[in-house]
Scaffold this active site. Structure first.
Site, PDB file in Angstrom:
ATOM      1  N   HIS A 152     -12.461   3.401  -3.132  1.00 40.09           N
ATOM      2  CA  HIS A 152     -12.982   4.446  -2.275  1.00 40.09           C
ATOM      3  C   HIS A 152     -14.182   4.256  -1.480  1.00 40.09           C
ATOM      4  O   HIS A 152     -14.347   4.694  -0.225  1.00 40.09           O
ATOM      5  CB  HIS A 152     -13.474   5.657  -3.427  1.00 40.09           C
ATOM      6  CG  HIS A 152     -12.111   6.119  -3.945  1.00 40.09           C
ATOM      7  ND1 HIS A 152     -12.295   6.694  -5.220  1.00 40.09           N
ATOM      8  CD2 HIS A 152     -10.910   6.456  -3.450  1.00 40.09           C
ATOM      9  CE1 HIS A 152     -10.904   7.207  -5.418  1.00 40.09           C
ATOM     10  NE2 HIS A 152     -10.040   6.994  -4.568  1.00 40.09           N
ATOM     11  N   CYS A 205       0.661   0.032   7.316  1.00 34.74           N
ATOM     12  CA  CYS A 205      -0.181   1.025   7.065  1.00 34.74           C
ATOM     13  C   CYS A 205      -1.172   0.967   6.033  1.00 34.74           C
ATOM     14  O   CYS A 205      -1.663   1.992   5.511  1.00 34.74           O
ATOM     15  CB  CYS A 205       0.636   2.338   7.009  1.00 34.74           C
ATOM     16  SG  CYS A 205       1.830   2.220   5.594  1.00 34.74           S
TER      17      CYS A 205
END
Length: 549
Positions: A184, A481
């Site tokens: 994160h 991606c």
């Protein structure tokens, strides 16, 4: 004396300034008096609700990955399992703060044992613990100090709620002891454009207050850096940023080889932000992030409205929609299997649709209706596909609604089957985050294994080349991606491996496009060949850099 520390480079750029560290987190007081168990439970519930409210308010004010992780952290604060553990410890005589800490420790142990993406949430759990304990003890909300001057932030790790609220004009670089290229901290730092290095060995030795330089391209953290060397790096970084700011697309090498530069989005507001960049479309629309707070499945009409907001923002550009990638670290109340022993290897992604085709069919109906309403150029892909039969089953459902079908390449089985999969598909997109984790059997959040999940690993690059070669033989596009697409230098290597599009955070688009525009296709292919011949991630990155610079 200058000291050098090394880690995993995740967001390119140079940041220099005095080092700061987060303030100590609050802890439950020793020998906290026991209270009435019901009163303890009520106190916890009130504190948890207030913490969740603040996190959701921050989520609403943020966008992209920052909004996503803040919303997910808010959901943890109100998790029923956490409340159950707190009630158990309250009944055993613990006070509110102590019961909260013990409950989080239990839950964290369960997440760690599950491994994979669940283990990534342990940092989030401890952040929730600290915020709830602070609320119970009437202490200030924990977090990062607000500096008066530009500083470099050093930490063992950063919770999503802390990282998402950083001001890039004040926090000019980040270095952490833990984390990986897909953590994160890395994802949000990339969205904010803050140079970042993670998994830095012995970073705890660096004291607060000293002058520190963080190089998010090389992975070096330097204490008391040589001014001439740093000034040269700063000037190089300034030129790179100027080139990025001036890049207006479309994606192509200096000798005219085209490669689409796309953005990853999760909702209408994020799509409108992305549309302000010189993108050629959206390569990853993460639909599951629209529904993290839902306890029931959205109706088809509700889905049409949400998807239309994204399609309209792109004004006719290509949009690749990913069907629900629920499960593992993104549980949806209406779709996720409860109590799985290892959610990262459980019923997630397309497996939810295989178990309950109605959920997938209703989502496809919503996407198709939104496409017709907006006249958008929409393609649809499924996550967590592992067999040819699954790919064929999914493609038939998509084509029955008049849309083009693809899948995510995230597992070694789909790499090996790439030629056969293209019999049924119009395109594929490689999700390098999960493909790294499953290829190397390495938890993406384990700091001691971050070298394995680094997208520069030659085995990952070889897997990408296998899929790109299969796409070329089939005459069909192969995109990237995952987070690898946001690295400007690595983007050149991916181009040389034969991929046809790169989809990344909107904030990374200009840097990626500008870097590719400065090199020829032959240079990209030479850099790719050099990286493939390397023995590990570090030598691969160096080999590519030597070719391209």
């Amino acid at each position: 004396m200058t000291s050098l520390y090394s880690g995993t480079a995740v967001v390119p750029g140079i940041g220099v300034g005095p080092a700061v560290r987060p303030a100590p987190r609050p802890t439950a007081p020793e020998n906290e008096p026991a209270g009435d168990p019901s009163a303890t439970t009520v106190a916890f519930g009130s504190a948890a609700a207030e913490v969740a409210r603040r996190l959701r308010a921050r989520s609403d004010a943020a966008s992209g990955a920052a909004s996503e992780v803040l919303a997910a952290t808010a959901a943890l604060a109100e998790d029923r399992g956490l409340a159950t553990f707190v009630t158990k410890h309250a009944a055993a005589g613990s006070g509110p703060a102590t019961a909260t800490s013990k409950a989080i420790d239990e839950l964290a142990a369960m997440f760690t044992a599950a491994g994979g993406l669940m283990a990534e949430r342990v940092t989030d759990l401890y952040d929730v613990r600290d915020r709830i304990v602070a609320e119970l003890l009437h202490l200030p909300e924990p977090g990062i100090p607000v500096p008066d001057e530009p500083v470099v932030l050093l930490a063992e790790d950063l919770a999503p709620a802390d990282t998402a609220g950083l001001d890039p004009t004040k926090i000019v670089a980040i270095a952490t002891e833990l984390g990986g290229s897909t953590s994160h901290t890395a994802i949000i730092a990339r969205q904010l454009g803050i140079p970042c290095v993670v998994a830095v060995t012995n970073l705890k030795e660096v004291p607060a207050g000293g002058r520190v330089a963080v190089d998010g391209t090389s992975g070096n953290v330097t204490v008391d850096p040589d001014e001439d060397e740093i000034n040269a790096l700063i000037e190089q970084d300034r030129r790179s940023r100027a080139a990025a700011e001036g890049w207006t697309g479309p994606g192509r090498t200096s000798d005219g080889h085209s490669i689409e530069i796309l953005a990853n989005v999760q909702d209408g507001p994020g799509a409108r932000v992305a549309a302000e960049q010189p993108i050629q479309g959206v390569g990853l629309f993460r639909t599951e992030l629209l529904f993290l707070e839902r306890t029931t499945e959205p109706t088809v009409d509700e889905q049409v409205e949400l998807y239309s907001a994204v399609f309209e923002a792109l004004d006719g550009k290509k949009v690749i929609v990913r069907t629900l990638d629920a499960g593992s670290d993104k549980p949806l109340a209406f779709a996720t299997q409860p109590d799985e022993p290892n959610p990262a290897l459980g019923v997630r992604g397309l497996r939810i649709g295989l178990a309950d085709p109605g959920i997938l069919d209703r989502q496809l109906d919503g996407i198709a209706a939104a496409r017709e309403r907006t006249n958008a150029d929409v393609r649809v892909m499924a996550p967590m596909v592992t067999t040819e039969a699954e790919a064929q089953w999914f493609a038939e459902r998509v084509r029955a609604r008049g849309m083009r079908a693809g899948i995510m390449i995230e597992t070694p089985s789909t790499v090996l089957l790439a030629d056969r999969l293209f019999r049924h598909l119009d395109f594929v997109s490689i999700g390098t985050n999960d493909l790294s984790q499953y290829t190397f059997a390495a938890d993406r959040m384990a700091p001691t294994l971050s070298n394995l999940t680094d997208p520069w690993q030659p085995a990952l690059l070889a897997s990408i080349k296998l899929v790109a070669d299969a796409g070329r033989r089939a005459g069909k596009p192969v995109g990237i991606c995952g987070e690898a697409a946001a690295h400007p230098l690595l983007a050149c290597v991916l181009t040389g491996l034969g991929v046809t599009s790169l989809s990344c955070a909107a904030t990374a688009v200009r840097a990626v496009g500008a870097r590719i525009s400065q090199v020829t296709l032959a240079q990209c292919e030479e850099a790719a060949a050099a990286a493939l011949e390397a023995t590990d991630n570090l030598t691969a990155a160096k080999a590519a850099k030597d070719v391209l610079q």
